[in-house]
Design a protein around this motif. Structure first.
Motif, mmCIF file in Angstrom:
data_model
loop_
_atom_site.group_PDB
_atom_site.id
_atom_site.type_symbol
_atom_site.label_atom_id
_atom_site.label_comp_id
_atom_site.label_asym_id
_atom_site.label_seq_id
_atom_site.Cartn_x
_atom_site.Cartn_y
_atom_site.Cartn_z
ATOM 1 N N LYS A 1 0.870 -1.088 0.135
ATOM 2 C CA LYS A 1 -0.015 -0.058 0.029
ATOM 3 C C LYS A 1 0.646 1.258 -0.027
ATOM 4 C CE LYS A 1 -3.660 -0.549 2.386
ATOM 5 N NZ LYS A 1 -4.611 -0.825 3.368
ATOM 6 N N ASP A 2 2.165 1.132 0.729
ATOM 7 C CA ASP A 2 2.801 2.510 0.673
ATOM 8 C C ASP A 2 3.482 2.656 -0.827
ATOM 9 O OD1 ASP A 2 2.804 2.896 3.312
ATOM 10 O OD2 ASP A 2 4.571 1.683 4.017
ATOM 11 N N ARG A 3 3.244 1.785 -1.665
ATOM 12 C CA ARG A 3 3.621 2.130 -3.176
ATOM 13 C C ARG A 3 2.589 2.941 -3.759
ATOM 14 N NH1 ARG A 3 4.159 -3.320 -6.298
ATOM 15 N NH2 ARG A 3 4.931 -1.786 -7.737
ATOM 16 N N ASN A 4 1.527 3.197 -2.970
ATOM 17 C CA ASN A 4 0.433 4.254 -3.869
ATOM 18 C C ASN A 4 0.971 5.752 -3.442
ATOM 19 O OD1 ASN A 4 -1.157 1.713 -4.207
ATOM 20 N ND2 ASN A 4 -2.462 2.250 -2.521
ATOM 21 N N THR A 5 0.519 6.529 -4.585
ATOM 22 C CA THR A 5 0.912 7.792 -4.600
ATOM 23 C C THR A 5 -0.389 8.483 -4.367
ATOM 24 O OG1 THR A 5 2.641 7.743 -6.161
ATOM 25 C CG2 THR A 5 1.606 9.755 -6.212
ATOM 26 N N TYR A 6 -0.637 9.408 -3.300
ATOM 27 C CA TYR A 6 -1.739 10.084 -2.920
ATOM 28 C C TYR A 6 -1.825 11.638 -3.299
ATOM 29 C CZ TYR A 6 -2.323 5.873 -0.514
ATOM 30 O OH TYR A 6 -2.584 4.518 -0.008
ATOM 31 N N SER A 7 -0.642 12.117 -3.924
ATOM 32 C CA SER A 7 -0.679 13.299 -4.190
ATOM 33 C C SER A 7 0.066 13.562 -5.870
ATOM 34 C CB SER A 7 0.130 14.156 -3.445
ATOM 35 O OG SER A 7 0.522 15.469 -4.018
ATOM 36 N N ARG A 8 -0.210 14.517 -6.675
ATOM 37 C CA ARG A 8 0.255 14.535 -7.789
ATOM 38 C C ARG A 8 1.780 15.334 -7.807
ATOM 39 N NH1 ARG A 8 -3.679 17.018 -12.013
ATOM 40 N NH2 ARG A 8 -1.948 16.473 -13.444
ATOM 41 N N GLU A 9 2.042 15.909 -6.688
ATOM 42 C CA GLU A 9 3.383 16.482 -6.433
ATOM 43 C C GLU A 9 4.444 15.515 -6.007
ATOM 44 O OE1 GLU A 9 2.755 19.941 -4.035
ATOM 45 O OE2 GLU A 9 1.193 20.827 -5.213
#
Length: 394
Positions: free
Chosen positions: A386-394
């Motif tokens: 789950k830590d591989r997920n990106t939650y921001s475009r920046e």
């Protein structure tokens, strides 16, 4: 020497399965590998108050104000949990119920971190409402803490028997005939509700609260006279009621088969077991309060039936997007065509040493202690992914 992982074992809670949670937690605390893990007991009272470890032991000590003493524990030492906990164990200064889930999560993680050693993973042993339905899982997600078991979606879907059956049907899995009605509909117009049920189903029927486990609030109604009290009983526990047509009809009862599933993206199924209830069906009393129910592992079925059930168990696990563990329950017609129906999944099943889920895996080749270790490993594996997920475009 490698640093031990710190595991928070969370138990108790506000649900009707509070006492079952205590028994499961006490067994886990006794069997967990202390060479690999530092353990932090975390208790939640029936009122929702979080307890530091030193106070959490009171939930496991058999205090009559909190623990029902007549529960038949999974092993003789399960209830007096003070024997299982070492003096001087690090405590968790857990929060009082907060107005914000995010605030609770942040406080929980910060206070543990203030003791210079944060919890690495939480093992929630909270059966039923507020523990198995996605609510506590959402708290862990907000806090960024790894935890054993399914995520928010899988937990909530696996808890709601109506939603669960919809997912099973979408996946093409065989389920029994059923309908769902709201408590408000039953209370506003009992005659209409009864007519709706009788038009769709044949007696006997099973009446269940949609969101609960351990057979709490479940009744078998053989006729209209028994249907009303059964609906009243289920309505105590949830706003949505599920009514299922009994398998086997009025003259015989279904065989109750169970399978353990273990894993994340590549789940595996255990051998198939069978419960022969000491009562007419495997209700709460038969599970925890009375003798007479007999587990048969492996179940006396054909190889083809066992293969079919195990494949269906994995398919059900995937249909609900589950992770870590689940016990999957089936109903088999007692004679004739021996048709098999998927009944339900349990995302946090009973976990004492004599509970079916651990016993199924013991029969498959994984000991109780090793099963606990494997579940913690799966929790960390899923959290890392789950830590591989990106939650921001920046």
């Amino acid at each position: 020497m490698a640093k031990k992982l710190r595991v928070g074992v969370l138990f108790g809670g506000r649900s009707g399965e509070h006492e079952v949670s205590l028994l499961s937690a006490a067994s886990i605390l006794k069997a967990i590998d202390r060479r690999k893990f530092d353990v932090v007991p975390i208790g939640i009272t029936k009122e929702g108050r979080w307890l530091a470890a030193v106070d959490a032991t009171g939930l496991l000590e058999g205090d009559p104000s909190v623990v029902a003493r007549d529960l038949r524990a999974g092993d003789p030492d399960a209830t007096p949990g003070a024997k299982l906990l070492h003096e001087g164990m690090p405590t968790l200064m857990a929060p009082e119920p907060a107005t914000s889930a995010a605030a609770s999560a942040g406080t929980m993680k910060r206070r543990v971190a203030d003791r210079s050693s944060a919890i690495d993973v939480v093992f929630p042993v909270l059966h039923g409402t507020f523990g198995e339905d996605g609510t506590i899982q959402g708290l862990f997600e907000l806090a960024g803490i790894a935890y054993v078991g399914s995520g928010v979606l899988g937990s909530s879907a696996g808890m709601d028997k109506d939603v669960m059956k919809s997912l099973f049907a979408h996946a093409g899995l065989p389920i029994v005939k059923h309908i769902a009605i709201l408590r408000s509909e039953w209370e506003a117009s009992p005659r209409k509700a009864v007519a709706q049920i009788e038009a769709a189903l044949k007696y006997p029927v099973f009446v269940k609260p949609a969101n609960l486990g351990s057979s709490v609030g479940i009744s078998k109604a053989h006729d209209r006279k028994e249907l009303g009290p059964a609906l009243d009983e289920a309505a105590k526990y949830d706003r949505k009621l599920v009514i299922e047509q009994g398998v086997g009809g009025s003259k015989s009862r279904a065989r109750e088969l169970e399978v353990g599933v273990l894993g994340n993206d590549d789940p595996k199924a255990s051998v198939v077991g069978e419960i022969i209830p000491g009562k007419e069906f495997y209700d709460y009393e038969a599970k925890y309060l009375s003798e007479g129910s007999v587990p048969v592992i492996p179940a006396k079925i054909t190889r083809a039936e066992a293969k079919q059930i195990r494949e269906m168990a994995v398919a059900a696990f995937r249909a609900c997007d589950l992770a870590g563990l689940a016990r999957v329950d089936f109903l088999m017609e007692p004679d004739g065509k021996r048709r098999i129906y998927l009944n339900e999944v349990n995302t946090l099943p009973g976990f004492t040493q004599i509970s079916m889920y651990p016993k199924l895996w013991e029969a498959t080749g994984i000991s109780y202690s090793d099963l606990i270790t494997r579940l913690i490993e799966l929790a960390l594996e899923r959290h890392e992914d789950k830590d591989r997920n990106t939650y921001s475009r920046e």
